[in-house]
Design a protein around this motif. Structure first.
Motif, PDB file in Angstrom:
ATOM      1  N   GLY A   1       0.813  -1.075   0.030  1.00 34.52           N
ATOM      2  CA  GLY A   1      -0.084  -0.068   0.071  1.00 34.52           C
ATOM      3  C   GLY A   1       0.859   1.359  -0.010  1.00 34.52           C
ATOM      4  O   GLY A   1       2.094   1.400  -0.394  1.00 34.52           O
ATOM      5  N   GLU A   2       0.345   2.345   0.631  1.00 36.71           N
ATOM      6  CA  GLU A   2       1.012   3.696   0.589  1.00 36.71           C
ATOM      7  C   GLU A   2       2.011   3.498   1.695  1.00 36.71           C
ATOM      8  O   GLU A   2       1.862   2.796   2.675  1.00 36.71           O
ATOM      9  N   PRO A   3       3.090   4.500   1.733  1.00 35.91           N
ATOM     10  CA  PRO A   3       4.153   4.305   2.657  1.00 35.91           C
ATOM     11  C   PRO A   3       3.645   4.640   3.974  1.00 35.91           C
ATOM     12  O   PRO A   3       2.276   5.569   4.209  1.00 35.91           O
ATOM     13  N   PRO A   4       4.031   4.117   5.232  1.00 36.50           N
ATOM     14  CA  PRO A   4       3.594   4.474   6.556  1.00 36.50           C
ATOM     15  C   PRO A   4       3.594   5.933   6.983  1.00 36.50           C
ATOM     16  O   PRO A   4       4.512   6.613   6.240  1.00 36.50           O
ATOM     17  N   SER A   5       2.700   6.550   7.681  1.00 33.55           N
ATOM     18  CA  SER A   5       2.549   7.830   7.703  1.00 33.55           C
ATOM     19  C   SER A   5       2.480   8.118   9.251  1.00 33.55           C
ATOM     20  O   SER A   5       1.940   7.100  10.049  1.00 33.55           O
ATOM     21  N   PRO A   6       2.933   9.003  10.178  1.00 34.02           N
ATOM     22  CA  PRO A   6       2.648   9.479  11.408  1.00 34.02           C
ATOM     23  C   PRO A   6       0.974   9.589  11.878  1.00 34.02           C
ATOM     24  O   PRO A   6       0.904   9.511  12.939  1.00 34.02           O
ATOM     25  N   ASP A   7       0.250   9.832  11.005  1.00 33.99           N
ATOM     26  CA  ASP A   7      -1.138   9.805  11.361  1.00 33.99           C
ATOM     27  C   ASP A   7      -2.139   8.898  11.100  1.00 33.99           C
ATOM     28  O   ASP A   7      -3.037   8.594  11.569  1.00 33.99           O
ATOM     29  N   LYS A   8      -1.529   7.696   9.997  1.00 33.23           N
ATOM     30  CA  LYS A   8      -2.226   6.652   9.620  1.00 33.23           C
ATOM     31  C   LYS A   8      -1.692   5.326   9.736  1.00 33.23           C
ATOM     32  O   LYS A   8      -2.227   4.357   9.613  1.00 33.23           O
ATOM     33  N   GLY A   9      -0.395   5.453  10.111  1.00 33.16           N
ATOM     34  CA  GLY A   9       0.289   4.122  10.457  1.00 33.16           C
ATOM     35  C   GLY A   9       0.537   3.519   9.195  1.00 33.16           C
ATOM     36  O   GLY A   9       0.732   3.933   8.020  1.00 33.16           O
ATOM     37  N   PHE A  10       0.654   1.991   8.978  1.00 33.76           N
ATOM     38  CA  PHE A  10       0.871   1.344   7.882  1.00 33.76           C
ATOM     39  C   PHE A  10      -0.310   1.278   7.037  1.00 33.76           C
ATOM     40  O   PHE A  10      -1.593   1.461   7.379  1.00 33.76           O
ATOM     41  N   GLY A  11      -0.154   1.254   5.590  1.00 35.04           N
ATOM     42  CA  GLY A  11      -1.032   0.933   4.446  1.00 35.04           C
ATOM     43  C   GLY A  11      -1.286  -0.400   3.992  1.00 35.04           C
ATOM     44  O   GLY A  11      -0.623  -1.010   4.671  1.00 35.04           O
ATOM     45  N   GLY A  12      -1.795  -0.474   2.950  1.00 38.35           N
ATOM     46  CA  GLY A  12      -1.721  -1.816   2.419  1.00 38.35           C
ATOM     47  C   GLY A  12      -2.488  -2.846   3.122  1.00 38.35           C
ATOM     48  O   GLY A  12      -3.697  -2.497   3.865  1.00 38.35           O
ATOM     49  N   LEU A  13      -2.330  -4.140   2.987  1.00 34.33           N
ATOM     50  CA  LEU A  13      -2.953  -5.157   3.790  1.00 34.33           C
ATOM     51  C   LEU A  13      -2.659  -4.780   5.229  1.00 34.33           C
ATOM     52  O   LEU A  13      -1.760  -4.815   6.065  1.00 34.33           O
ATOM     53  N   ALA A  14      -3.948  -4.758   5.812  1.00 38.03           N
ATOM     54  CA  ALA A  14      -3.928  -4.292   7.397  1.00 38.03           C
ATOM     55  C   ALA A  14      -4.112  -5.834   8.083  1.00 38.03           C
ATOM     56  O   ALA A  14      -4.470  -6.598   7.785  1.00 38.03           O
ATOM     57  N   SER A  15      -3.427  -5.516   9.493  1.00 35.94           N
ATOM     58  CA  SER A  15      -3.338  -6.640  10.160  1.00 35.94           C
ATOM     59  C   SER A  15      -4.917  -6.876  10.841  1.00 35.94           C
ATOM     60  O   SER A  15      -5.719  -6.056  10.597  1.00 35.94           O
ATOM     61  N   PRO A  16      -5.304  -8.106  11.270  1.00 35.79           N
ATOM     62  CA  PRO A  16      -6.651  -8.554  11.505  1.00 35.79           C
ATOM     63  C   PRO A  16      -7.075  -7.749  12.975  1.00 35.79           C
ATOM     64  O   PRO A  16      -6.471  -7.847  13.784  1.00 35.79           O
TER      65      PRO A  16
END
Length: 611
Positions: A346-361
């Motif tokens: 997904g998109e690169p990690p960011s300070p306000d959204k965290g990790f992008g892409g496939l999310a942990s469940p």
């Protein structure tokens, strides 16, 4: 059927068995298949992990160029299960969902009302080559035959059951027994060749009813060639069996198996075939594209080397012998591997959204018991005291203040940048001398050496560097053939160099989603989170794997009761140790914190459910 006819058929079967007795015993000696019983769940659910059902369907079956079983898809779908019953007539198909489920493969029903005929992680490929490197063609129609192989989804999609409902965990560890399934395919092929009536049914399915005798004999010759390849691999397995550790369900000695495929089978060099001495639990892959190093021992940096190496390990075609055909020419599909990586990243990690892409469940409270939030908040404080230093601040936990949800991404000391300036979590590598967990996986990579011919121009005989360079040359061959510009090569490589290392250490990573990834430690030697939070003396010395039933109290698969045809993991064997990462009041290697009281373990478990 008249009694006399039955007697004649019985005598013919006995005669056939006696005639082929030596052949059958030789090839089937290593093909006793153990697979647990499987009952389809009443309901299967997918959690919201930030990827659409349509995109997941593509991911599950995207062709990476693998030819895992050495046979065309047309054969795979026509094969019967490896049983001699019924004596008269056809056995059920090998590809039946319920049979594949016995090995842990998950039916693909992600799109309601449109079930895929293949389970998650099986892909239909393009035209394939036979074991001699010639095009695999149908002897009757002369059409090219298509490959079938496993994809990364086969090993990195998890599923467990709770009270009749199956919960699919995308990017989670599979609960498969790949080695036993490979044996099942081999035995099915053997019975197709030798069991009365079975080859005739197979030939009619593949060639059609009007095929000539010569065409049927040509098909039999193709089958014999495949069986020869299976027998050769069985011989290699027998050679290293004394030093191998049974993998069983939910585990695989992935790096050694990749090395065996590339340096022994592809190079036709038996000296390079190593024992399976370090099985590991299939790792979870969400967020992994944004780590500085991957693999349990932090041995690989570049995403494309990681992914192309995986494709070669599950038998993508690779030419290492015939210079006239192009050394390093492979069926591995670099463009598909890149697209799969992008879906996960997904998109690169960011300070306000965290990790992008496939999310942990997220813990599904509509299916599993609700979280005790009061206890989870107490667990949050314990996490900060005992876990945060290594694993980092807990990500987006509702047991912690909202201001702390993305604290990990604001801690600049934990982050570096790739060649494009994108953030990477600089994962810590903890020495085995401190963490105290089983050392076999790290030591195996550090000590294994391989023999390679001069014309491959590999600089190193150490396994890790040799594998990294070989995979890079394979990818570069694809780049050259497709005239890929330098900037696109950097992008597809993930803006990271091809660095390989073999530290006697294991990496730590954030614990988001850890509740859904049993069993635990890198080698799967601890069945539940509760056992992992307990002193080693209180962890089970052996336990069963193969069950799909989830324990929402201790967080893991149900493991205490014997499972018919399951796998009993014995932690006294090398490669299976359950030591280390221990909370104990005793002073010794592997103790990382004080012994946790019962209520403290329960509080941490509730906190972990919120991650």
């Amino acid at each position: 059927m008249p009694r006399k006819t039955i007697v004649i058929i019985g005598l013919l079967i006995v005669a056939g068995l006696l005639y082929f007795k030596d052949d059958i015993e030789t090839v089937t000696s290593g093909f006793h298949v153990k697979a647990v019983d499987y009952q389809a769940p009443a309901k299967t659910v997918w959690l919201d992990q930030n990827v659409s059902a349509e995109r997941l369907r593509w991911f599950y079956h995207a062709d990476q160029g693998t030819r895992t079983f050495g046979i065309p898809k047309e054969w795979f779908m026509a094969l019967e299960q490896p049983t001699v019953w019924p004596l008269i007539g056809a056995a059920p198909r090998l590809s039946e969902t319920d049979y594949l489920g016995r090995f842990g493969f998950i039916p693909d029903t992600v799109i309601p009302g449109k079930a895929d005929p293949l389970p998650i992680g099986f892909a239909t490929g393009g035209p394939m080559l036979d074991a001699n490197g010639a095009p695999f063609r149908n002897p009757h129609s002369k059409a090219a035959m298509n490959g079938i192989g496993l994809t990364c989804a086969a090993c990195h999609t998890g599923s467990f059951n709770y009270r009749g409902t199956a919960i699919v965990i995308d990017g989670g560890p599979a609960n498969t027994n790949l080695f036993e399934f490979q044996k099942s395919v081999g035995l099915s092929l053997l019975l197709t060749r030798f069991w009365p009536g079975r080859f005739a049914r197979f030939a009619e399915e593949i060639l059609g009813k009007d095929a000539s005798l010569d065409e049927r004999m040509a098909l039999r010759g193709q089958l014999d060639l495949v069986l020869k390849q299976y027998a050769n691999i069985n011989t290699l397995e027998t050679k290293v069996a004394a030093n191998s550790v049974e993998e069983g369900y939910a585990r695989l000695d992935a790096l050694n198996r990749i090395g065996n495929q590339v340096f022994s089978i592809n190079l036709n060099n038996p000296n390079n075939y190593a024992s399976h001495s370090a099985p590991v639990h299939f790792p979870r892959i969400w967020n992994a594209p944004w780590f500085s190093w991957v693999q349990y021992d932090g041995s690989i940096m570049q995403p494309m080397v990681r992914n192309a190496g995986e494709a070669l390990g599950v038998s993508a075609e690779l030419n290492l012998l015939d210079e006239a055909k192009g050394l390093y020419k492979s069926s591995a599909r670099v463009e598909v591997l890149y697209e799969m990586e992008r879906m996960i990243a997904g998109e690169p990690p960011s300070p306000d959204k965290g990790f992008g892409g496939l999310a942990s469940p997220k813990w599904p409270e509509n299916i599993l018991p609700p979280i005790n939030m009061d206890l989870a908040k107490k667990g949050g404080e314990l996490y900060k005291a005992h876990c945060q230093e290594c694993h980092g601040p807990a990500i987006d936990s509702k047991a912690l203040p909202p201001s702390e949800a993305f604290a990990l991404f604001k801690d600049t000391k934990r982050w570096i940048k790739n060649e494009a300036g994108q953030p990477l979590l600089d994962v810590e590598l903890v020495p085995i001398s401190h963490i105290g967990t089983d050392s076999a996986q790290a030591e195996g990579l550090a000590t294994r050496v391989v023999e390679t011919p001069d014309n491959l121009k590999l600089k190193d005989t150490a396994f890790g560097p040799a594998l990294g360079e070989l995979v890079e040359k394979t990818v570069n061959y694809w780049y050259d053939q497709n005239k890929t510009p330098p900037e696109d090569r950097k992008r597809i490589d993930g803006y990271m160099p091809n660095k390989i290392q073999a530290p006697l250490a294991y990496k730590v990573r954030p614990l988001n989603g850890i509740w859904a990834t049993p069993p635990y430690l890198h080698n799967g030697s601890v069945p539940t989170i509760y056992a992992l939070l307990s002193p080693v003396k209180d962890r089970p010395a052996s336990f069963w794997l193969g069950s799909r039933e989830y324990d929402p109290k201790d967080l893991g698969y149900v493991w205490k009761d014997s499972i018919k045809n399951g796998f009993q993991l014995d932690t006294s064997k090398r490669g299976n140790s359950n030591s280390g990462h221990e909370f104990s009041n005793e002073k010794r290697r592997g103790v990382i914190g004080p012994e946790l009281k019962e209520d403290e373990r329960r509080a941490l478990i509730e906190l972990i459910k919120t991650l």
